[in-house]
Each structure stands twice: as C-alpha cells, then as structure tokens.
Design a protein around this motif. Structure first.
Motif, PDB file in Angstrom:
ATOM      1  N   GLY A 262      27.648  31.964  -2.834  1.00 29.93           N
ATOM      2  CA  GLY A 262      26.565  32.956  -3.432  1.00 29.93           C
ATOM      3  C   GLY A 262      25.732  32.423  -4.418  1.00 29.93           C
ATOM      4  N   LEU A 263      25.827  31.422  -5.070  1.00 31.28           N
ATOM      5  CA  LEU A 263      24.973  30.701  -6.162  1.00 31.28           C
ATOM      6  C   LEU A 263      24.331  29.720  -5.784  1.00 31.28           C
ATOM      7  CD1 LEU A 263      27.461  31.026  -8.860  1.00 31.28           C
ATOM      8  CD2 LEU A 263      25.562  32.526  -8.549  1.00 31.28           C
ATOM      9  N   ASN A 264      24.668  28.738  -4.514  1.00 29.75           N
ATOM     10  CA  ASN A 264      23.733  27.629  -4.362  1.00 29.75           C
ATOM     11  C   ASN A 264      23.943  26.614  -5.401  1.00 29.75           C
ATOM     12  OD1 ASN A 264      22.754  26.565  -1.995  1.00 29.75           O
ATOM     13  ND2 ASN A 264      20.625  27.119  -2.365  1.00 29.75           N
ATOM     14  N   ILE A 265      25.020  26.462  -6.200  1.00 33.06           N
ATOM     15  CA  ILE A 265      25.365  25.630  -7.175  1.00 33.06           C
ATOM     16  C   ILE A 265      26.180  24.525  -6.795  1.00 33.06           C
ATOM     17  CG2 ILE A 265      25.670  25.036  -9.557  1.00 33.06           C
ATOM     18  CD1 ILE A 265      24.911  27.912 -10.050  1.00 33.06           C
ATOM     19  N   VAL A 266      25.938  23.097  -6.767  1.00 34.83           N
ATOM     20  CA  VAL A 266      26.760  22.039  -6.170  1.00 34.83           C
ATOM     21  C   VAL A 266      27.312  21.551  -7.478  1.00 34.83           C
ATOM     22  CG1 VAL A 266      26.910  20.296  -4.972  1.00 34.83           C
ATOM     23  CG2 VAL A 266      25.599  22.065  -4.045  1.00 34.83           C
ATOM     24  N   VAL A 267      28.460  21.227  -7.769  1.00 33.41           N
ATOM     25  CA  VAL A 267      29.006  20.484  -8.876  1.00 33.41           C
ATOM     26  C   VAL A 267      29.769  19.325  -8.428  1.00 33.41           C
ATOM     27  CG1 VAL A 267      30.399  20.964 -10.854  1.00 33.41           C
ATOM     28  CG2 VAL A 267      29.416  22.929 -10.036  1.00 33.41           C
TER      29      VAL A 267
END
Length: 521
Positions: free
Chosen positions: A282-287
C-alpha cells in the motif's frame, strides 16, 4: 533558454534593482527571481491556486514594459515573476510576407497579425502552474525563429502587448487588467527612438508604418480595448497607480500563502514501515534487503568519526546499489542476441524512449555518481528547493531540467530518477514531484531514490498524494524530532540547538547528518 540550451537567467549582482533593470533591457520575456516560489498545491498533491496573471495593454511605446517593471520593483521581495510579451506571438511569415515587411508594407498592428490562440494557450499553461515553451520572434528578420523559450515556475505573470485586452480568451485569463494611457506624440517619439536604435529601422520607415498601420490600429482596436481595463495607468508620472496595483497584488499573494511543512512533518505512517526488500504493501516503497553488508555500510556512514574519503567511497557504493534496485522498476522488452559461440539467447533490454535523472540540490548530488555508473548516458537536471528563513516553508528557487522533461510531448514518455538524500518531512520531495507533474511526467514514471526515509515523517502524505510514484530507499529511520536551531543553512544543516532561538526544523534520528555537506565539504 533557446532550443536545446538551458534558459538564460538574469544576472545576480546582489542588487535586485540593478538585476531587474538589466533583465528588462536585454529581453522582455524573462523570469525574475527575488524570493522563490512557495507551495502552490495542497496535501492532496493538486494545485490549489493558479498563478496571478496581470494583463497590460496600451499603444505602441506607451510604456507598458516600463509599467510592468515598476510594478515588480514596487512589490519588492516577491515570488518568481514571469514577464511575457505579446511581441513573441507574431505569426510565421512566408517569404513574400517577409519581403513586404522589409518594405514597410506589412501590417503588424492588426489583431490578425498575432497568433492569439497560441498566446492564450501558453498563458493558460503558466497560469495553471504548468511549463510552456513560447516562440521567439526576430524583429530584424521579421520572422518567427525555430527556437523557443522555456518558461516555468511563475507565481505572478505579467502579459503585456498592444492587443493584450482585445481578445476575449486572453481577458478570461487575467486576474487584473491594466491599460496604459499615453499622449500620442510621446508614443510616436518613443517609437522612433526604439525602432531606430533596437530594431534597425530608418526614421522614414518608422513614420510611414506609423501613419499607415500603427495609428489606425490604435484608434480601431487598442484604445477601444481600454474599456475592459480594471485600472487605467498614465504612461508617465504614475507612482500612485503603481502603488495601488502593487498593494492589491501583495494582498492576493498573502491570501494564497500556504503553511505546508508542519502539516507534512506531523503525519505518521499507519502501522509503521516494515524493513523488507519487497514493496511495502500500500505504500509503493521499496527498501534494499537488510543484509549484513548493507548494515555495515550504514554503520560507517552514520559514524561521525568516519573520514571524508571513506564517507565518499561508501556513499558512492550505496548510491550504485540503490540505482541498480531502481532499474528493476523500468520497463523491459525481450531481445534476442547471438552469443560468442554462435548460439541465440533471449534476454532483456530497456523499453523506454527517454530516461533521465533530476537531483534536488545539493543533498541529491551524492546519488548522481551512482546514476552515472549505471546509466552513463542519462542526462541529469536539478532542482533547488530551500527553506524560507522566516516561515520554514519550502521555496522553489531553481529549475534546470533535461530537454526530455522541458518539452511536454517528450515528458509524457520520459522516466525520471528523482534523487535526494532523505525523505523526512517530505516537503522538498513533494515540491519536486509536483514540478515534474507540471511538466507532463506521469506519476508511474517517477522513481524517487533516497538513502533514508523517516518512518514518522511526511512520507505518509507523499504516498497518499502520489500513489503512482515508487520510492526506493536503503533504510527507514524511526524518529523525526522537532528542534529550534540557532544556525541553519539552506540545506537544513544544524548549528547549536537552543530552545527559543532561531527557528523550528525537523531532524531525522539516528540519521546520517547533513549528507551533502559531509560529501562535498
């Protein structure tokens, strides 16, 4: 700017009045910067206020440009102002028409001589906070040139020209309509002096054209348009009128002011972020995968005792990792090649028309070397977003973008790596993304690459406003702390923390310090 070159900027001597005068002497279509552009959008990412547009009409050599100059001078420290001249929008001429123009047999003072639809379209783009590319017209050649001038970032737009109030589509775009009234003898004297000195005309030619075309056009079109003006300004001795106009503009700008950064900093991500190599749901954040090697690199970078040489080495190494991860989010297509042993092999190649980088100065700079290592031929542009010394709000002070973004038909197909060292309040990131969208770049084509993201920062507002933007980061820090700083530079570097002195800022913890300063100084 012309063609493929970046736009020329006014000189910055440190004296705003001198810079202003030089800008007006050299060109009418120009960008004047004395304060920077504050947020023009809300927390949903959408523009909430158009640029304030002033239309200034009047006879030829009545003093329209001078009135525009006086308005800007009277405003003092104001956001970015664009001066746009109707003279740029003369239509393209055939060789026969050019010959007539050189013989003073071409009517340039009739409304039909101007490309009004293009003038209105360019002005509408600027008013709606989008970029535009306006034509360039050569008076000595009597022809529109192939080059265009890039304009973007105006909070105030001044459009001036003899026919600025004659066209209904233009009048609909103005927030304030001004007509400059001047004695006809004075206008003729000014026109002779200007055309002989600046446009290479003869006195006889100027007089012939004036009597044949200019005077009838003024009587039939220009003067009658004065009835649409909100205010009529004398062509000389007009200080009272200028002050009235400036007071009105300042009031309008104050009403449109936004208080954005505090709201960004106060939001938290629901449920927090989970460190994982996959996209956070849901955040479209890739770590990046939190391997022992990566944790070791961050340990070195966070250590304040790390010497500058080692800091640069490991920043470059980490930047390369991040760009390589970001490359996974570009589109690819199958490609069949023949190996050195003569066998066919099906692989992949990039399926993009244009890919570039945009660095948020100066903390985004340390990521540029990683981009150049992975995509050596990708052009890199820059944005300068600084904090206002009084309010702490972000200000857009500088825009220098690659051609594939400045031209809208190319920007729609371009993919952009947006580079910044960290996302804390996300105010700078928000402004940078909004700038790219204003140029026509699609949300889904923006990949924000950063070293750190604050878990309890503005990233929650960022992802709600721009759900299509992908964020690639190396680590997530837990805390974003408010502080009062005695000393504070344009990149957010901290001096001595002292409650009640300086102004409020937000510091990421544990953080990596001021990455740009540690990298470059």
């Amino acid at each position: 700017m012309l063609g493929e070159e970046y736009p020329s900027e006014p000189s910055h001597s440190g004296d705003p009045q001198r810079d202003l005068s030089e800008s007006f002497r050299t060109k009418k279509n120009t960008i004047l910067k004395s304060h920077g552009r504050p947020p023009w959008y809300g927390e949903d990412g959408l523009p909430i206020c158009d640029a304030f547009v002033i239309g200034i009409a009047g006879g030829s050599a009545s003093g329209k440009t001078h009135v525009a100059q006086q308005i800007v001078r009277s405003l003092g420290s104001v956001p970015t102002v664009v001066i746009m001249s109707q003279d740029s929008f003369y239509k393209y001429h055939t060789p026969e028409e050019v010959a007539l123009a050189h013989a003073n047999r071409m009517d340039f003072d009739h409304p039909d001589a101007l490309d009004m639809p293009m003038f209105a379209a360019c002005l509408a783009d600027l008013k709606a906070c989008r970029q535009t590319n306006i034509p360039i017209y050569s008076f000595s050649e009597h022809q529109r040139l192939a080059e265009k001038k890039y304009l973007y970032g105006a909070a105030i737009i001044i459009a001036e020209g003899i026919m600025a109030l004659t066209d209904p589509s233009l009048r609909d775009l103005y927030d304030l309509k001004v007509f400059v009234q001047c004695d006809s003898d004075l206008m003729l004297a000014r026109r002779i002096q200007r055309d002989v000195k600046e446009r290479g005309r003869s006195v006889e030619g100027v007089l012939e054209q004036y009597l044949r075309y200019v005077k009838p056009a003024y009587d039939n079109f220009v003067q009658p348009s004065s009835r649409y003006a909100d205010i009529v300004v004398p062509g000389s001795n007009n200080s009272v009128a200028i002050e009235l106009i400036s007071t009105h503009i300042r009031r309008q700008m104050n009403e449109r002011a936004r208080h954005f950064r505090k709201a960004m900093a106060s939001r938290t991500i629901d449920g927090g972020l989970t460190l994982t190599e996959d996209t956070v749901e849901g955040l479209n954040i890739v770590v990046l995968p939190q391997t022992p090697q990566l944790k070791g690199i961050y340990t070195i970078l966070r250590d304040e005792t790390t010497n500058r040489q080692d800091f640069i080495f490991f920043v470059d190494r980490l930047a390369t990792f991040l760009i390589e991860k970001a490359m996974e989010h570009l589109p690819y297509r199958p490609k069949t090649i023949v190996t050195p042993v003569g066998e066919e092999c099906v692989g992949k190649e990039l399926d993009v028309k244009h890919v570039c980088g945009v660095s948020i100065i100066r903390s985004g700079g340390p990521l540029e070397r990683g981009l150049q290592r992975v995509l050596s031929d990708a052009p890199v542009g820059s944005l300068l977003v600084q904090s206002d010394a009084r309010s702490g709000e972000p200000l857009l002070l500088h825009v220098m973008l690659p051609v594939c973004i400045r031209l809208r038909h190319l920007a729609e197909e371009a993919w952009v790596f947006l580079l910044d060292a960290q996302i804390s309040t996300a105010a700078s990131a928000f402004m940078a993304i909004r700038t790219l969208l204003d140029h026509g770049v699609k949300q889904e084509h923006i990949i924000f690459v950063t070293f750190l993201v604050a878990r309890s920062g503005g990233v929650t507002v960022l992802r709600k406003a721009f759900p299509g933007v992908t964020i690639v980061c190396g680590a997530v820090d837990d805390n974003l702390r408010e502080a009062w700083l005695e000393h504070y530079d344009t990149n957010g570097d901290t001096g001595t923390v002292q409650e009640g002195d300086g102004r409020k800022v937000w510091i990421m913890e544990p953080g990596m310090g001021q990455i740009g300063d540690r990298y470059y100084l």
